[in-house]
Enzyme design. Structure first.
Site, PDB file in Angstrom:
ATOM      1  CD  GLU A  91      -2.935  -1.103   2.221  1.00  0.00           C
ATOM      2  OE1 GLU A  91      -3.746  -2.013   2.247  1.00  0.00           O
ATOM      3  OE2 GLU A  91      -3.053  -0.080   2.931  1.00  0.00           O
ATOM      4  CB  CYS A 104       2.258   7.939   3.233  1.00  0.00           C
ATOM      5  SG  CYS A 104       2.483   6.920   4.684  1.00  0.00           S
ATOM      6  CB  CYS A 111       5.011  -4.170  10.019  1.00  0.00           C
ATOM      7  SG  CYS A 111       6.150  -3.334  11.138  1.00  0.00           S
ATOM      8  CB  CYS A 115       2.729  -1.077  17.198  1.00  0.00           C
ATOM      9  SG  CYS A 115       4.498  -0.779  16.949  1.00  0.00           S
ATOM     10  CB  CYS A 118       0.059  -0.267  13.971  1.00  0.00           C
ATOM     11  SG  CYS A 118       0.472  -0.076  12.229  1.00  0.00           S
ATOM     12  CB  CYS A 330      -0.992   7.361  10.928  1.00  0.00           C
ATOM     13  SG  CYS A 330      -0.066   8.728  10.305  1.00  0.00           S
TER      14      CYS A 330
HETATM   15  N1  SAH Z   1       7.210   1.680  11.600  1.00  0.00           N
HETATM   16  C1  SAH Z   1       7.360   3.097  11.531  1.00  0.00           C
HETATM   17  C2  SAH Z   1       6.548   3.768  10.436  1.00  0.00           C
HETATM   18  C3  SAH Z   1       5.122   3.325  10.226  1.00  0.00           C
HETATM   19  S1  SAH Z   1       3.769   4.013  11.072  1.00  0.00           S
HETATM   20  C4  SAH Z   1       7.034   3.718  12.871  1.00  0.00           C
HETATM   21  O1  SAH Z   1       6.515   3.021  13.732  1.00  0.00           O
HETATM   22  O2  SAH Z   1       7.325   4.889  13.075  1.00  0.00           O
HETATM   23  C5  SAH Z   1       3.795   5.746  10.997  1.00  0.00           C
HETATM   24  C6  SAH Z   1       3.211   6.361  12.265  1.00  0.00           C
HETATM   25  O3  SAH Z   1       1.809   6.057  12.431  1.00  0.00           O
HETATM   26  C7  SAH Z   1       3.906   5.845  13.509  1.00  0.00           C
HETATM   27  O4  SAH Z   1       4.178   6.889  14.393  1.00  0.00           O
HETATM   28  C8  SAH Z   1       2.850   4.922  14.067  1.00  0.00           C
HETATM   29  O5  SAH Z   1       3.035   4.663  15.413  1.00  0.00           O
HETATM   30  C9  SAH Z   1       1.581   5.677  13.761  1.00  0.00           C
HETATM   31  N2  SAH Z   1       0.380   4.867  13.913  1.00  0.00           N
HETATM   32  C10 SAH Z   1       0.279   3.522  13.875  1.00  0.00           C
HETATM   33  N3  SAH Z   1      -0.994   3.132  14.078  1.00  0.00           N
HETATM   34  C11 SAH Z   1      -1.712   4.257  14.263  1.00  0.00           C
HETATM   35  C12 SAH Z   1      -3.101   4.511  14.500  1.00  0.00           C
HETATM   36  N4  SAH Z   1      -3.999   3.532  14.580  1.00  0.00           N
HETATM   37  N5  SAH Z   1      -3.492   5.806  14.626  1.00  0.00           N
HETATM   38  C13 SAH Z   1      -2.593   6.816  14.513  1.00  0.00           C
HETATM   39  N6  SAH Z   1      -1.278   6.633  14.272  1.00  0.00           N
HETATM   40  C14 SAH Z   1      -0.846   5.370  14.146  1.00  0.00           C
END
Ligand code: SAH
Length: 346
Positions: A91, A104, A111, A115, A118, A330
């Site tokens: 994506e 983006c 991944c 987390c 996410c 995000c």
């Molecule tokens: N792996 C990298 C980049 C991918 S995510 C990282 O973790 O930074 C990009 C951003 O979106 C990160 O700060 C991540 O924590 C955030 N993110 C992930 N899930 C989210 C959600 N459900 N709502 C808002 N931000 C989110």
């Protein structure tokens, strides 16, 4: 499985390649121009090359993906599902604003970081992307919007520092071959031990963001499983080294999860942790994903959190993600797609 393609190669490499196909060396510059500026998908599109060569080379892999599907949110943000050479889907998101077009990009299919908040992590890790597959995402959005891409953020699927070699290669390519300024390229990481230091040693002028999301180790590892192998202070120490080496400040991203990490005490503790740090905090109100019960805090709560940081002289902005309605914000990449279609399209 990696693939040898033309995209991602530098001008000297392309010149070398074109000579090996029996063409004079000046064709290298032409190929470079048609690849990166005109955005060809097939070599037979290069009308300035001899007909016989074009016919012979028509099927040689250039390295461009196909748009498998796209969806546009009311704010103009467009999410693409791109089909890679091996049938996997990745994506990417195009985010148009008044003067900018930001892409983006994803750095991995899936991944491994998992987390809690996410969507990408829910599907697990499939494979790293090659540098050319990252550059392709930018060219695809540029072509679809018919507008030059001004900014690229590595905030799509994947953990960029877990695929640092290819991510760096794509950064150099985006900078030198596509012409995007280093400061307009942002790498975002949740942190991989030792890798922030490694990145610093490249002395890039890129924007660097660290997904902190908590003011202490205990809370951080309760929402980011990989944090248990990366003590909070070690992470901050590596960030300090990054600033000392590159002379660039760091952006700390902090997702706001109602009742989990958004209390006034959390803000105070965060301010103390970041005291004297050359940094900027981006507060990201949580974007809902279906798999988990987190909630986005109300506006008032968000403002209180922000105000506490400001009172401690911490630079802070609240960043509302774009593309929410197209599941392009995000953390939302992959979620709905996973539910409605298989990950691999043959
Ligand atoms: N792996 C990298 C980049 C991918 S995510 C990282 O973790 O930074 C990009 C951003 O979106 C990160 O700060 C991540 O924590 C955030 N993110 C992930 N899930 C989210 C959600 N459900 N709502 C808002 N931000 C989110």
């Amino acid at each position: 499985m990696s693939q040898d393609v033309l995209l991602g190669k530098s001008l000297p490499e392309l010149t070398h390649w074109v000579e090996a196909t029996g063409q004079p060396s000046y064709r290298g510059k032409q190929l470079y121009d048609w690849l990166y500026n005109k955005g060809i998908h097939r070599l037979d599109e290069i009308t300035v090359f001899p007909k016989a060569w074009r016919a012979e080379m028509a099927a040689y892999p250039v390295g461009r993906s196909q748009i498998h599907h796209h969806r546009t949110a009311p704010d103009g943000t467009r999410k693409y599902l791109l089909k890679l050479h091996d049938g996997l889907i990745v994506e990417t998101v195009g985010i148009p604003t008044e003067k900018r077009l930001t892409v983006c990009v994803s750095s991995q299919v899936g991944c491994a970081m998992a987390c809690d908040f996410c969507a990408t992590g829910k599907s697990g890790f499939t494979r790293h992307l090659q540098a050319h597959e990252i550059i392709d995402q930018v060219l695809t959005v540029q072509e679809d919007f018919q507008q030059r891409v001004s900014h690229v953020v590595f905030m799509g699927m994947g953990e960029p520092l877990a695929n640092l070699d290819q991510v760096l290669k794509s950064v150099y390519g985006l900078n030198q071959d596509i012409g995007i300024g280093q400061r307009s390229l942002t790498i975002s990481t949740v942190g991989v031990p030792g890798k922030i230091r490694e990145l610093a040693d490249h002395y890039l002028q890129i924007t660097f963001a660290v997904s902190l999301h908590a003011p202490n180790q205990h809370l951080r590892e309760s929402i980011i499983p990989t944090a248990s192998h990366y003590p909070f202070q070690e992470l901050l120490d590596e960030c300090r080294e990054y600033v000392a080496i590159t002379h660039r400040r760091i952006s700390f991203e902090y997702i706001l999860l109602a009742g989990v990490n958004d209390l006034p005490d959390h803000a105070t503790e965060l301010a103390k942790q970041l005291k004297g740090f050359q940094s900027h905090v981006n507060l990201i109100p949580y974007n809902p994903i279906t798999e988990v019960p987190f909630q986005r805090p109300g506006k008032k709560r968000i403002n209180v959190f922000k105000q506490i940081l400001q009172d401690h002289k911490i630079a802070v902005t609240v960043r509302y993600s774009k593309g929410l309605e197209a599941d392009a914000a995000c953390g939302q990449l992959r979620s709905n797609f996973r539910r409605s279609a298989p990950a691999t399209v043959k």
